[in-house]
Write a protein that holds these residues in place. Structure first.
Motif, PDB file in Angstrom:
ATOM      1  N   GLN A 128     -51.064  41.536  69.716  1.00 33.45           N
ATOM      2  CA  GLN A 128     -51.766  42.811  69.903  1.00 33.45           C
ATOM      3  C   GLN A 128     -53.046  42.855  69.067  1.00 33.45           C
ATOM      4  O   GLN A 128     -54.084  43.337  69.513  1.00 33.45           O
ATOM      5  CB  GLN A 128     -50.847  43.973  69.528  1.00 33.45           C
ATOM      6  N   ASP A 129     -52.948  42.345  67.842  1.00 33.44           N
ATOM      7  CA  ASP A 129     -54.138  42.319  66.981  1.00 33.44           C
ATOM      8  C   ASP A 129     -55.230  41.420  67.569  1.00 33.44           C
ATOM      9  O   ASP A 129     -56.415  41.741  67.527  1.00 33.44           O
ATOM     10  CB  ASP A 129     -53.776  41.834  65.568  1.00 33.44           C
TER      11      ASP A 129
ATOM     12  N   SER B 159     -56.931  43.180  70.333  1.00 36.47           N
ATOM     13  CA  SER B 159     -57.866  44.157  69.810  1.00 36.47           C
ATOM     14  C   SER B 159     -59.173  43.471  69.382  1.00 36.47           C
ATOM     15  O   SER B 159     -60.270  43.903  69.723  1.00 36.47           O
ATOM     16  CB  SER B 159     -57.209  44.875  68.632  1.00 36.47           C
ATOM     17  N   THR B 160     -59.024  42.377  68.647  1.00 33.28           N
ATOM     18  CA  THR B 160     -60.207  41.640  68.169  1.00 33.28           C
ATOM     19  C   THR B 160     -61.030  41.086  69.326  1.00 33.28           C
ATOM     20  O   THR B 160     -62.255  41.077  69.288  1.00 33.28           O
ATOM     21  CB  THR B 160     -59.760  40.454  67.280  1.00 33.28           C
TER      22      THR B 160
ATOM     23  N   LYS C  71     -47.024  41.894  67.262  1.00 36.20           N
ATOM     24  CA  LYS C  71     -48.150  42.516  66.553  1.00 36.20           C
ATOM     25  C   LYS C  71     -49.318  41.529  66.446  1.00 36.20           C
ATOM     26  O   LYS C  71     -50.482  41.917  66.549  1.00 36.20           O
ATOM     27  CB  LYS C  71     -47.675  42.947  65.159  1.00 36.20           C
ATOM     28  N   VAL C  72     -48.997  40.254  66.240  1.00 36.76           N
ATOM     29  CA  VAL C  72     -50.043  39.236  66.130  1.00 36.76           C
ATOM     30  C   VAL C  72     -50.862  39.178  67.426  1.00 36.76           C
ATOM     31  O   VAL C  72     -52.095  39.156  67.407  1.00 36.76           O
ATOM     32  CB  VAL C  72     -49.421  37.848  65.828  1.00 36.76           C
TER      33      VAL C  72
END
Ligand code: SF4
Ligand code: SF4
Ligand code: FES
Length: 228
Positions: free
Chosen positions: A102-103, A106-107, A99-100
């Motif tokens: 993936q975030d 996204s950023t 998730k880290v």
């Protein structure tokens, strides 16, 4: 130290790194293996910036590079952004479920990964090692091997007597978030299901990077089995 960062002149304290200076000025540099409570590791290279003048520039990791008099820094040049995205692509291909990561994608506007997924469970960021040594004072784990065989382990790959079973290494790991597939993943921090009597909920133990050693520590599965 008088530096120029993204066109801003700044008189930075001597003990600042480029990352410190950028954050002080509100400039955003993505980081992954950096943590304020730990020494910088310089492992992931996601925080790279470009330093130098137009003829002679180079990429350096901002979390480890100290400010120096006259330093010129660009935190988001085309070269920097392109290289960061490439690095993140490689990391995501190693651990697509993080998730880290993936975030961060996204950023950073990364919406496509060109490399084939490897589905590994460690990106060798070293956060767990520094956490164990610097905050838990345990030194129970470290890097072993080199090159593509580099991995985190206990000495001799055996249960460590130094380990306090605190779970801090799991807590700080950026790719561990989705690793626990146990009976009550929302209720455990430490992969307690794996540390249970019968890891029936886990099909492949090799996928789990828990160094806490002592089984039944969490007791989640154990108590479930006792009740049936
Ligand atoms: S659980 Fe063990 S290996 Fe992990 S941080 Fe704590 S002492 Fe270190
Ligand atoms: S286990 Fe997690 S924290 Fe430790 S090096 Fe691998 S990715 Fe980083
Ligand atoms: S955050 Fe600087 S190298 Fe990882």
């Amino acid at each position: 130290m008088k530096i120029r960062i993204d066109g801003i002149n700044f008189d930075a304290p001597e003990d600042f790194t480029i990352l410190d200076a950028a954050r002080f000025l509100g400039l955003d540099i993505p980081t992954l293996c950096y943590h304020e409570g730990l020494s910088p590791g310089g492992n992931c290279r996601l925080c790279i910036v470009e330093i130098g003048n137009r003829e002679r520039t180079k990429l350096v990791t901002s979390c480890t590079y100290p400010v120096e008099e006259g330093l010129v820094v660009r935190t988001s040049s085309e070269r920097v952004v392109k290289t960061r995205k490439m690095i993140l692509e490689l990391l995501i291909s190693q651990c697509p479920t993080s998730k880290v990561l993936q975030d961060l994608a996204s950023t950073m506007g990364l919406n496509k990964v060109r490399f084939k997924g490897k589905w590994e469970y460690c990106i060798n960021c070293g956060l767990c090692v520094r956490m164990c040594e610097e905050q838990m004072m345990a030194k129970a784990i470290g890097f072993v091997n080199r090159g593509n065989k580099l991995q985190i382990s206990t000495p001799f790959d055996e249960k460590s007597d130094e380990c306090r079973k605190c779970g801090a290494c799991m807590y700080i790991c950026p790719v561990v978030t989705l690793r626990c597939h146990g009976a009550h993943p929302e209720s455990v921090l430490c992969n307690g299901c794996y540390n249970s009597l019968q890891p029936t909920c886990i099909s492949n133990e090799d996928n789990y990077n828990c160094w806490m050693g002592l089984k039944y520590e969490c007791g989640t599965c154990y108590s479930e089995e006792s009740n049936t």
